[in-house]
Design a protein around this motif. Structure first.
Motif, PDB file in Angstrom:
ATOM      1  N   SER A 133      39.519  36.129  50.096  1.00 12.90           N
ATOM      2  CA  SER A 133      39.447  36.375  48.649  1.00 12.90           C
ATOM      3  C   SER A 133      38.088  36.065  48.049  1.00 12.90           C
ATOM      4  O   SER A 133      37.725  36.618  47.010  1.00 12.90           O
ATOM      5  CB  SER A 133      40.525  35.556  47.932  1.00 12.90           C
ATOM      6  N   ASN A 134      37.317  35.163  48.678  1.00  6.54           N
ATOM      7  CA  ASN A 134      36.029  34.721  48.134  1.00  6.54           C
ATOM      8  C   ASN A 134      36.229  34.202  46.710  1.00  6.54           C
ATOM      9  O   ASN A 134      37.049  33.320  46.472  1.00  6.54           O
ATOM     10  CB  ASN A 134      34.997  35.835  48.235  1.00  6.54           C
ATOM     11  N   ILE A 135      35.524  34.756  45.707  1.00  7.16           N
ATOM     12  CA  ILE A 135      35.639  34.241  44.330  1.00  7.16           C
ATOM     13  C   ILE A 135      36.786  34.889  43.556  1.00  7.16           C
ATOM     14  O   ILE A 135      37.026  34.545  42.407  1.00  7.16           O
ATOM     15  CB  ILE A 135      34.317  34.399  43.561  1.00  7.16           C
ATOM     16  N   GLY A 136      37.508  35.849  44.189  1.00  5.91           N
ATOM     17  CA  GLY A 136      38.755  36.317  43.598  1.00  5.91           C
ATOM     18  C   GLY A 136      38.726  37.605  42.819  1.00  5.91           C
ATOM     19  O   GLY A 136      39.644  37.861  42.035  1.00  5.91           O
ATOM     20  N   ALA A 137      37.734  38.462  43.016  1.00  5.50           N
ATOM     21  CA  ALA A 137      37.685  39.703  42.244  1.00  5.50           C
ATOM     22  C   ALA A 137      38.941  40.543  42.456  1.00  5.50           C
ATOM     23  O   ALA A 137      39.557  41.019  41.491  1.00  5.50           O
ATOM     24  CB  ALA A 137      36.436  40.503  42.616  1.00  5.50           C
ATOM     25  N   TYR A 138      39.340  40.724  43.703  1.00  3.71           N
ATOM     26  CA  TYR A 138      40.549  41.513  43.971  1.00  3.71           C
ATOM     27  C   TYR A 138      41.804  40.788  43.505  1.00  3.71           C
ATOM     28  O   TYR A 138      42.742  41.417  42.997  1.00  3.71           O
ATOM     29  CB  TYR A 138      40.654  41.833  45.460  1.00  3.71           C
ATOM     30  N   ALA A 139      41.850  39.483  43.691  1.00  2.00           N
ATOM     31  CA  ALA A 139      43.023  38.720  43.270  1.00  2.00           C
ATOM     32  C   ALA A 139      43.229  38.821  41.760  1.00  2.00           C
ATOM     33  O   ALA A 139      44.352  39.032  41.284  1.00  2.00           O
ATOM     34  CB  ALA A 139      42.868  37.259  43.686  1.00  2.00           C
ATOM     35  N   LEU A 140      42.158  38.690  40.996  1.00  2.00           N
ATOM     36  CA  LEU A 140      42.260  38.810  39.540  1.00  2.00           C
ATOM     37  C   LEU A 140      42.615  40.233  39.139  1.00  2.00           C
ATOM     38  O   LEU A 140      43.410  40.449  38.208  1.00  2.00           O
ATOM     39  CB  LEU A 140      40.939  38.385  38.892  1.00  2.00           C
TER      40      LEU A 140
END
Length: 283
Positions: A95-102
């Motif tokens: 996810s790294n910093i969450g761009a896709y998750a957000l």
């Protein structure tokens, strides 16, 4: 000269990106402000999607791309926006910093974000707190079996699992995708683990065999050679064996059949017969 070259590449990316085509000058101004603030040691809050936001710091490539274009992965993220619904489960692996998750959470989906690097996981949690989304964060790596492996350190979004002691790294806990999914149906899984995508699929044999993952997005570059010493054919073979057809999105985010040989843009695997706009079976 190096600074000028970097600036030219950023401006070229911003100007040509399809997310900016209606407001190119505004996008350039946003990029310049971000660069100025970053060189003063100041972070920037930038939008992702229509209402979500994340913290971006200079020299963090994943977050910087969101500043330069929203969404940064234009075609790929449009695929998820068309598929995900409030009854969906989306798992963001790497996810790294969450761009896709957000992005997925803004669609109303239940989201599980998996990030093995401790520093990136801390930034991910900070971005989730900024939005108040109920995203579950798992600070671990996914592999073929549970245990412990080694992960590189200090490489931003290119940290990767270390195989056979070939590089220095620090120990991280590994889990399997089957363990995380349990008996649930999953609308989507995004897997971006710098060449170790095959290990993630090896740990999802039950869910794949039972066809409980509808769509997978997988990175499809040459990093698999560096990480595992193999090309992408083992991944393609696994997906085909479990009844998935292989596609890539066009410029409008529509999935079309593709030839997975060689390397290229992210690939989407869709389980045969899936209705991408229907809810999960039984849900």
């Amino acid at each position: 000269m190096g600074v000028l070259k970097d600036a030219h590449q950023v401006l070229r990316f911003v100007w040509r990106h399809p997310a900016n085509r209606e407001r190119r000058l505004h996008a350039v101004g946003r990029a310049v402000r971000f660069q100025v603030r970053g060189r003063l040691g100041l972070p920037t809050v930038t939008p992702i999607g229509t209402g979500a936001r994340l913290w971006a710091e200079i020299h963090q490539s994943g977050a910087s791309k969101v500043v330069y274009a929203n969404p940064p992965d234009w075609a790929e993220m449009r695929v998820w926006r068309s598929i995900l619904r409030p009854d969906s489960l989306f798992i963001d692996v790497g996810s790294n910093i969450g761009a896709y998750a957000l992005w997925a959470a803004e669609s109303g989906a239940e989201v599980i974000a998996v990030e093995p690097d401790a520093d990136a996981a801390a930034r991910l949690r900070r971005n989730i707190a900024l939005n108040g989304f109920p995203i579950e964060v798992l600070n671990c790596a996914l592999a073929a079996e549970p245990g412990t492996m080694s992960l590189t350190v200090g490489r931003d979004c290119t940290n990767h699992l270390v195989m056979n002691g070939s590089e220095q790294g620090r120990a991280v806990t590994t889990r399997t995708l089957d363990d995380i999914i349990g008996d649930r149906y999953v609308t989507g899984v995004k897997i971006d683990v710098e060449g170790a995508e095959r290990l993630v699929l090896d740990g999802a044999e039950r869910a794949l065999a039972e066809r409980r993952i509808r769509v997978l997005q997988l990175e499809w570059n040459e990093q698999s050679r560096s990480t595992l010493g193999e090309d992408r054919e083992p991944v393609a073979a696994t997906l085909r064996r479990h009844g998935y057809h292989l596609t890539r999105p066009d410029a409008d985010g529509r999935l079309v059949p593709t030839d997975p040989s060689g390397y290229g843009e992210d690939l989407f695997a869709v389980v045969d017969g899936a209705d991408l706009h229907a809810g999960a079976p039984g849900g």
